[in-house]
Design an enzyme around this catalytic site. Sequence first.
Site, mmCIF file in Angstrom:
data_model
loop_
_atom_site.group_PDB
_atom_site.id
_atom_site.type_symbol
_atom_site.label_atom_id
_atom_site.label_comp_id
_atom_site.label_asym_id
_atom_site.label_seq_id
_atom_site.Cartn_x
_atom_site.Cartn_y
_atom_site.Cartn_z
ATOM 1 N N GLY A 11 8.991 52.591 -9.161
ATOM 2 C CA GLY A 11 8.072 52.545 -8.063
ATOM 3 C C GLY A 11 7.264 51.272 -8.023
ATOM 4 N N ARG A 13 7.025 48.735 -5.907
ATOM 5 C CA ARG A 13 6.648 48.256 -4.666
ATOM 6 C C ARG A 13 5.429 49.031 -4.163
ATOM 7 N NH1 ARG A 13 10.423 46.402 -1.018
ATOM 8 N NH2 ARG A 13 11.574 44.538 -2.011
ATOM 9 N N SER A 108 -1.392 63.147 -10.470
ATOM 10 C CA SER A 108 -2.580 62.951 -9.364
ATOM 11 C C SER A 108 -3.573 63.831 -9.974
ATOM 12 C CB SER A 108 -1.799 63.249 -8.155
ATOM 13 O OG SER A 108 -2.862 63.467 -7.321
ATOM 14 N N SER A 109 -4.776 63.713 -9.305
ATOM 15 C CA SER A 109 -5.976 64.728 -9.490
ATOM 16 C C SER A 109 -5.804 65.706 -8.731
ATOM 17 C CB SER A 109 -7.073 63.947 -9.356
ATOM 18 O OG SER A 109 -7.284 63.619 -7.950
ATOM 19 N N CYS A 110 -4.720 66.007 -7.855
ATOM 20 C CA CYS A 110 -4.608 67.127 -6.983
ATOM 21 C C CYS A 110 -3.839 68.328 -7.773
ATOM 22 C CB CYS A 110 -3.669 66.790 -5.896
ATOM 23 S SG CYS A 110 -2.036 66.607 -6.061
ATOM 24 N N TYR A 137 3.308 68.908 -3.419
ATOM 25 C CA TYR A 137 3.177 67.764 -4.278
ATOM 26 C C TYR A 137 2.369 68.157 -5.685
ATOM 27 C CZ TYR A 137 1.730 63.036 -5.536
ATOM 28 O OH TYR A 137 1.381 61.815 -6.080
ATOM 29 N N LYS A 141 4.145 67.503 -9.438
ATOM 30 C CA LYS A 141 3.175 66.864 -10.484
ATOM 31 C C LYS A 141 3.211 67.676 -11.807
ATOM 32 C CE LYS A 141 3.220 62.823 -8.454
ATOM 33 N NZ LYS A 141 4.065 61.712 -9.269
ATOM 34 N N PRO A 164 -4.335 60.034 -12.415
ATOM 35 C CA PRO A 164 -5.558 58.974 -12.102
ATOM 36 C C PRO A 164 -6.426 59.841 -10.840
ATOM 37 C CG PRO A 164 -3.252 58.134 -11.799
ATOM 38 C CD PRO A 164 -3.372 59.533 -12.010
ATOM 39 N N THR A 165 -7.628 59.354 -10.738
ATOM 40 C CA THR A 165 -8.518 59.739 -9.775
ATOM 41 C C THR A 165 -8.103 59.171 -8.384
ATOM 42 O OG1 THR A 165 -10.859 60.131 -9.143
ATOM 43 C CG2 THR A 165 -10.240 58.201 -10.222
ATOM 44 N N HIS A 180 -6.651 57.200 3.012
ATOM 45 C CA HIS A 180 -7.793 57.982 2.283
ATOM 46 C C HIS A 180 -9.105 57.179 2.928
ATOM 47 C CE1 HIS A 180 -4.268 58.751 -0.489
ATOM 48 N NE2 HIS A 180 -4.788 59.847 0.014
ATOM 49 N N TRP A 203 -15.958 61.086 9.868
ATOM 50 C CA TRP A 203 -15.464 62.623 9.690
ATOM 51 C C TRP A 203 -16.555 63.191 8.714
ATOM 52 C CZ3 TRP A 203 -9.735 63.684 9.984
ATOM 53 C CH2 TRP A 203 -9.077 63.142 11.270
ATOM 54 N N ASP A 270 -14.721 68.770 5.701
ATOM 55 C CA ASP A 270 -15.466 68.029 4.618
ATOM 56 C C ASP A 270 -14.238 67.904 3.418
ATOM 57 O OD1 ASP A 270 -17.734 66.768 5.277
ATOM 58 O OD2 ASP A 270 -19.016 68.575 4.715
#
Length: 306
Positions: A11, A13, A108-110, A137, A141, A164-165, A180, A203, A270
């Site tokens: 990855g 790129r 990812s933090s998700c 996703y 992860k 990562p955050t 984002h 938004w 939000d």
Amino acid sequence: MNKDSKIYIAGHRGMVGSAIARKLQAQGFENLVLRNSSALDLRDGQAVADFFAQEKPEYVFLAAAKVGGIVANNTYRAEFLYDNLMIQNHVIHQAYLHQVKKLMFLGSSCIYPKLAPQPLKEEYLLSGELEPTNEPYAIAKIAGIKMCEAYRDQYGCNFIAVMPTNLYGPGDNYDLQKSHVLPALLRKFHEAKQNQQTEVEIWGTGSPLREFLHVDDLADACIFLMQTYNEKPFLNVGTGEDLSIRDLAEMIAEVVGYSGAMRFDTSKPDGTPRKLMDVSRLHQLGWRHRIGLRQGIAQVYQEKFL
């Protein structure tokens, strides 16, 4: 890792992979193995097996992934699950078969439950339901984290994982429909200044709290951990500091030099009220971020728009 160690960046790129490549090269690591997706489709098991047999990398940074914003995550749910599972399954398994000395998996933090307490500690993984929009996703992860742990347990592989955050920096996406919040606001304020608009629409209410890490700091943390961290538990990587979207918007307006008004469109969602990583484990290991948010935004603005 020595300066002549053979290092594969999957990855390279992408935003994260390219930052790791830049940082390694700046530190004198010259033996980097790089393949773009047209030269090596990581979803193709045989192609990945052939690549590892031929190149025999000693170290692997697994930063390749299919990524996108909320809309993409929710629309292409099957692709996000399948593609990410295939990429990481093939790379992790071949790293084991070809006796890679060390692999780092980037998540990812998700991965954390939607309603997990704040700040997000590593032990909150799998303690509740995920955010539905990006669940496929996140599940991919989580599988990657568990795969690194399982290959360590069963085969003794030195495979580690970092989460990562929110990131920003070179290589970011500035498409207003897909980007984002930080790059979107940078572009909005820049264009508003250029076009002499009297106000910028943002938004939501501006109240959600978010954490942001410059991707060059993430790359620095990844290389630090590749050199020093050899344990099973995955690690959060972030700043441990957050701010409201309203404060972020004011900071960006100041950096850009935009003096018009801000209008918050409260009909827009939000999202999660707060999303802050607990980085106390990382701090205990001796790593802290170096690039302050205002400094980082000014740097990105200079590079991208001026």
